[in-house]
Design a protein around this motif. Sequence first.
Motif, mmCIF file in Angstrom:
data_model
loop_
_atom_site.group_PDB
_atom_site.id
_atom_site.type_symbol
_atom_site.label_atom_id
_atom_site.label_comp_id
_atom_site.label_asym_id
_atom_site.label_seq_id
_atom_site.Cartn_x
_atom_site.Cartn_y
_atom_site.Cartn_z
ATOM 1 N N PRO A 8 0.790 -1.230 0.000
ATOM 2 C CA PRO A 8 0.000 0.000 0.000
ATOM 3 C C PRO A 8 0.822 1.279 0.000
ATOM 4 O O PRO A 8 0.241 2.367 -0.051
ATOM 5 C CB PRO A 8 -0.800 -0.114 1.303
ATOM 6 C CG PRO A 8 0.118 -0.856 2.216
ATOM 7 C CD PRO A 8 0.918 -1.792 1.350
ATOM 8 N N HIS A 9 2.143 1.152 0.086
ATOM 9 C CA HIS A 9 2.979 2.346 0.124
ATOM 10 C C HIS A 9 4.341 2.007 -0.465
ATOM 11 O O HIS A 9 5.039 1.132 0.054
ATOM 12 C CB HIS A 9 3.159 2.841 1.566
ATOM 13 C CG HIS A 9 4.039 4.038 1.656
ATOM 14 N ND1 HIS A 9 3.559 5.312 1.790
ATOM 15 C CD2 HIS A 9 5.391 4.162 1.564
ATOM 16 C CE1 HIS A 9 4.571 6.168 1.799
ATOM 17 N NE2 HIS A 9 5.693 5.489 1.673
ATOM 18 N N GLY A 10 4.732 2.708 -1.537
ATOM 19 C CA GLY A 10 6.032 2.438 -2.121
ATOM 20 C C GLY A 10 6.388 3.461 -3.182
ATOM 21 O O GLY A 10 5.656 4.435 -3.417
ATOM 22 N N HIS A 11 7.540 3.232 -3.790
ATOM 23 C CA HIS A 11 8.078 4.224 -4.705
ATOM 24 C C HIS A 11 8.557 3.609 -6.011
ATOM 25 O O HIS A 11 9.523 4.096 -6.599
ATOM 26 C CB HIS A 11 9.202 4.986 -4.009
ATOM 27 C CG HIS A 11 8.741 5.689 -2.778
ATOM 28 N ND1 HIS A 11 8.181 6.937 -2.801
ATOM 29 C CD2 HIS A 11 8.672 5.276 -1.483
ATOM 30 C CE1 HIS A 11 7.821 7.285 -1.568
ATOM 31 N NE2 HIS A 11 8.109 6.296 -0.750
ATOM 32 N N THR A 12 7.902 2.544 -6.425
ATOM 33 C CA THR A 12 8.252 2.002 -7.739
ATOM 34 C C THR A 12 7.746 2.945 -8.824
ATOM 35 O O THR A 12 6.930 3.836 -8.574
ATOM 36 C CB THR A 12 7.637 0.605 -7.927
ATOM 37 O OG1 THR A 12 6.242 0.681 -7.619
ATOM 38 C CG2 THR A 12 8.295 -0.401 -7.000
ATOM 39 N N ASP A 13 8.254 2.717 -10.040
ATOM 40 C CA ASP A 13 7.952 3.623 -11.149
ATOM 41 C C ASP A 13 6.793 3.048 -11.970
ATOM 42 O O ASP A 13 6.924 1.989 -12.584
ATOM 43 C CB ASP A 13 9.222 3.753 -12.001
ATOM 44 C CG ASP A 13 9.084 4.813 -13.077
ATOM 45 O OD1 ASP A 13 7.939 5.212 -13.403
ATOM 46 O OD2 ASP A 13 10.128 5.246 -13.600
ATOM 47 N N PRO A 14 5.669 3.753 -12.019
ATOM 48 C CA PRO A 14 4.512 3.206 -12.750
ATOM 49 C C PRO A 14 4.792 3.022 -14.244
ATOM 50 O O PRO A 14 4.125 2.224 -14.906
ATOM 51 C CB PRO A 14 3.420 4.247 -12.510
ATOM 52 C CG PRO A 14 4.131 5.503 -12.132
ATOM 53 C CD PRO A 14 5.368 5.066 -11.421
#
Lengths: 489, 489, 489
Positions: free
Chosen positions: C48-54
């Motif tokens: 529910p929380h992260g910083h991957t690149d869409p």
Amino acid sequence: MTPVSYSVNTMPKPLVLHPDRLFTADPGTRAIARRLHQSVQSLPIISPHGHTDPQWFASNANFGDPTDLLLTPDHYVFRMLYSRGIPMESLGVRPRPRGAGFESGWRDAGAEPRTAWRLFAANYHLFRGTPSRLWLDWVFAEVFGLQVCLESATADHYYDQIAAALHTPAFKPRALFERFRIEVLATTESPLDPLRHHQAISASGWHGRIISTFRPDPVVDPAFEGFVDNLSALSDLTGEDCLSYRGYLAALRQRRAFFAAHGATATDHGHPTAATADLTEREAEQLFGVVARGTAGEQDAELFRAHMLTVMAGMSLDDGLVMQIHPGSFRNHNPLVFERFGRDKGADIPTATDYVTALRPLLNRYGNKTALTIILFTLDETAYARELAPLAGHYPCLKLGPPWWFHDSPQGMRRFRQRVTETAGFYNTAGFNDDTRAFLSIPARHDVARRMDCGYLAQLVAEHRLEEWEAAELAVELAYSLAKRSYKL
Amino acid sequence: MTPVSYSVNTMPKPLVLHPDRLFTADPGTRAIARRLHQSVQSLPIISPHGHTDPQWFASNANFGDPTDLLLTPDHYVFRMLYSRGIPMESLGVRPRPRGAGFESGWRDAGAEPRTAWRLFAANYHLFRGTPSRLWLDWVFAEVFGLQVCLESATADHYYDQIAAALHTPAFKPRALFERFRIEVLATTESPLDPLRHHQAISASGWHGRIISTFRPDPVVDPAFEGFVDNLSALSDLTGEDCLSYRGYLAALRQRRAFFAAHGATATDHGHPTAATADLTEREAEQLFGVVARGTAGEQDAELFRAHMLTVMAGMSLDDGLVMQIHPGSFRNHNPLVFERFGRDKGADIPTATDYVTALRPLLNRYGNKTALTIILFTLDETAYARELAPLAGHYPCLKLGPPWWFHDSPQGMRRFRQRVTETAGFYNTAGFNDDTRAFLSIPARHDVARRMDCGYLAQLVAEHRLEEWEAAELAVELAYSLAKRSYKL
Amino acid sequence: MTPVSYSVNTMPKPLVLHPDRLFTADPGTRAIARRLHQSVQSLPIISPHGHTDPQWFASNANFGDPTDLLLTPDHYVFRMLYSRGIPMESLGVRPRPRGAGFESGWRDAGAEPRTAWRLFAANYHLFRGTPSRLWLDWVFAEVFGLQVCLESATADHYYDQIAAALHTPAFKPRALFERFRIEVLATTESPLDPLRHHQAISASGWHGRIISTFRPDPVVDPAFEGFVDNLSALSDLTGEDCLSYRGYLAALRQRRAFFAAHGATATDHGHPTAATADLTEREAEQLFGVVARGTAGEQDAELFRAHMLTVMAGMSLDDGLVMQIHPGSFRNHNPLVFERFGRDKGADIPTATDYVTALRPLLNRYGNKTALTIILFTLDETAYARELAPLAGHYPCLKLGPPWWFHDSPQGMRRFRQRVTETAGFYNTAGFNDDTRAFLSIPARHDVARRMDCGYLAQLVAEHRLEEWEAAELAVELAYSLAKRSYKL
């Protein structure tokens, strides 16, 4: 590996207090812990600090219903339920000003006791992993003989069985006091309290030892509700002029003597910080003038409280009362809850607390007095190893109180020993306090403390840091003797 | 269950150093720890930071009596006894100004050494659970061959056996140094120290490596006793004009070079906080003018110390001395004790210490220099995971020193590894320091550190976070190599 | 005992992920942990929380080379190497402003990807004891099927095998997403982001659920780079006049709705402190005037951020977005690294963080709202037991996020449960966040979290504080359900 599938069992689950509960799982360590615990489990309970109601023992009336006894007075319990969205009214917590009594009034708020109990039961899983769960299960199993777990399906069974027991003579306060093998129980009262219940207990001829503790916050903390009125009341009570600093000090001395005459061996001070100060007589008189007029700003109030801690330490040197300092709680953090329900409703939050600078004025004055005992508590565990253990490991007047409030829990107790012992040793600690309003939980709390202490000692033995005969001596100290000696009981 | 009753045994109890002491009780983990420990237990001792007296090794005279050697110089020991109400004089601690010597003077205070020893023995139970107990038992058993526990009944036996040993050649300082397998031992001296003892050791032809550490607090901290006089002495010693900032810096450089020429590889800085500053030349000159006149206020003093840490880092870049920062002790917290007995009497109390903001000026200037090594210590364990490990896990110049002072204990060491390793790894730590004045305890302290580190590694292996061959490599690093490399020894 | 001698083995060592990794060594406890873990190990991943690149999932292009994928974007990895003196350029980290793209640009800095990889491999021992080591080994073994440990000797083998895999369809982002059984993955975007990648994913017909999170720092924090320009851009994007406070709030509401329409269920706020404020409309308008002109001082900026947290809580009550507060990081502590390489380069350092006073204005306004969810995070572990658990154990709107950043590690997770559970229970916590930029490590991080949580539960069972059937229910909650419910997924 095949996934494990836990089957869902809707049968009532047995409620079991395992004899090895709270001991480390390692079999060798556990065996040592078990031996140590067996040697102390039957020792009488010393309860030198708490908040039970002396009226219970004075009147020896039967307790009310289960909700009334176990749910609505226990802020550990209803704050957790509240935190998950359950209104306090639905748990039977009384909005003020609907009467301050323990036994009546809350039904006005709407919730029937049985309905409140069912709500509690349906949410009992919220307490998994908490000490409240341990204490409650102990009370259910040991005091009331319940044999299944509390959940929705068993709510009425619980309610009925507890309610039935509460009407019997065996569950009257004095009978429980004796059954719990309590050697001495300290309550906590305001200097304005006439101690009638304590007098009634004495007069009754009952041998139970219920003593008071002198808690002067209402007349020492200018931020306390009704502080100025309290000074008036103190004047009335003592015949001293408590609007003069001199009269005020004389009145405090007089009330301390009165408490001591009724068995008190200790004072207790619940300030927002650990600040102490050592004002000159003239400075103190001037500041007292400001606070006695009710015109104290926040800094004045803090300085006055700070000065009064030092004054109280001086009085303790004179009259021998042990001094307890309980700083660091931000009281009534939630104004909505405070307005609606009043104090002590689970909305007090710990804050970071300095001791090193804060205590210095008092310690400069009295720190080296071997005749003085000051027991320090904290809600800020970071102070254990950094400040409190080094202070207690040096100053003759200081001892450390047990883990307090939120930290009065298995892991909290373990952290306390792990962080304090290596610098302050065991003998600079003051034994266990249950510090509770929940009378029935007193043995449960001592049970947890004794188990955790025996577990800690067992680890030291298992790791060959201590011989088992030494651990056995220490187990008795931690379970019984240190509290008795530290509080002069 | 029937209560366990521990019988009271008045026979002398055997003193046993169990080969598995301090290892976790779980048998699988313990077996790994034992293997790891066996691979490092015989490694030589690197002691890169401590406070032993170089005169011992220069003169190689026999030590005095047991009290003189083990009790009165060890503030870990007498502060604990003092905290339980035992006057320091009765333990042989000398009130000042009765001579600064180690070997004489204290008898003036009244306590006969044997009487003091008996008092210590009678209260030895106060040390249960403390590292002093571990260190002392090691010294008793390993150094002196004692086979029963210390208590009142054995006090004279101890005193006699230790006293007898101390008169023999095998117990002279150099003999013990060799017996302890110390590869290098660093002492700590003021820049004003002529290092005569170190010179004498070199001149003697003895192969023992005793080096100094450059500790400039007396000439860098304006709050140090005699600071202005110390500047004069520094002028005299160096021929520089230490009342000018330029001359002062030149003098410091000269003394650093002198220390380095006598083997020093490190400096040490014991400031109240970790504050650093990076003043311009003009600002620094102006501030130095204030402090050199002895007119520095508290803020001036703090700013000057802060600036000097950055200056010292720059000098370290030039001359390669490793820089140690030991902040956060509130020294001489107890004025009564300070006035009567002086410094280092167990009345120094740790305080909350910020590193993130405090170190930034220095790090902004030099933080990315790979040629610079700064070893950070703390008395505030909350900084381990929050500040120190993230800082050391980023800045090339930073390493973390081992648990210090109150935290130089089994649980303190465990907390250090548990809180530091996951962010900073092992290779950003600097090995072990014994940091002691108690020469005989040096191997005991390294023994504790090696055991605790092997225990920590064993846990990682047992939990399959590390292979045993990796743990074996790390065990050598932690016991020996990291200290040697970090301190350039 | 004979010294153990570990033989030096130069053969490649087998890489093994032990099925019992991270479980406590005690066999009884381990058996319980194993059973609990087997019941949850196959549950889908809620992230529910992260910083991957869409963009990865929008374009579904193959990832680049091993260095590009695993080394240069992971600040956990290169900060550790940098801390031991390895220049970031040599690891392929791109100095700015050489392009912001993930896939290109860094080769300009000099290091060939294979050369960088070899340097990484040669220093892989630096990660011993860190979570990066656990995550990377999992990726190596589970994702790429590598069977020997990473070291210099195996660097090329690793590089070749990973590079080869990355060119295959099975290693495209969507294929990995499915293989990892991710049920939902939240990315984090600025309010200025048009969410084109999220739209492209929806439009593509692929069933993978990739949602955004509303992170308003660029338009809420006056100290954010380009803040005033960001307000202009916000005006352009929304058609509102974002130089007026009213228009600004309308624009924020509009963008929140836009994010929610693209699946977002949460906002995220990364302020330096947890300060909140509740200004009057007039005060807020006036302050906004100052910050919108770019003339805010540090105190203005802090007050504005503080006020906006309360404003955002109010908007969350309206639109139902869950609010996350991530305070306490001193960003870009190292100016040299920031200037050369930009943000997020391992130079963010946690600071001591107060919650009790800081959150009060917001809580006074909204703390008792059961319809509001605020998830609190901390980088200051001292707040767990002292402040966060008591707050979450009282206020209905509060839950505690999992251990964050430096504390997202086995010991960090253990400390979190040990310090939080006894006061706040399990049900006031919000499940696990992987919070990562390193896509391949997502299952590895959840694996660590599930194992540590099962291990904690197993300890409670082994110590008879919890029945195993309860622990089994909780294991599912902690691994899956709490995150899903807390984030309304």
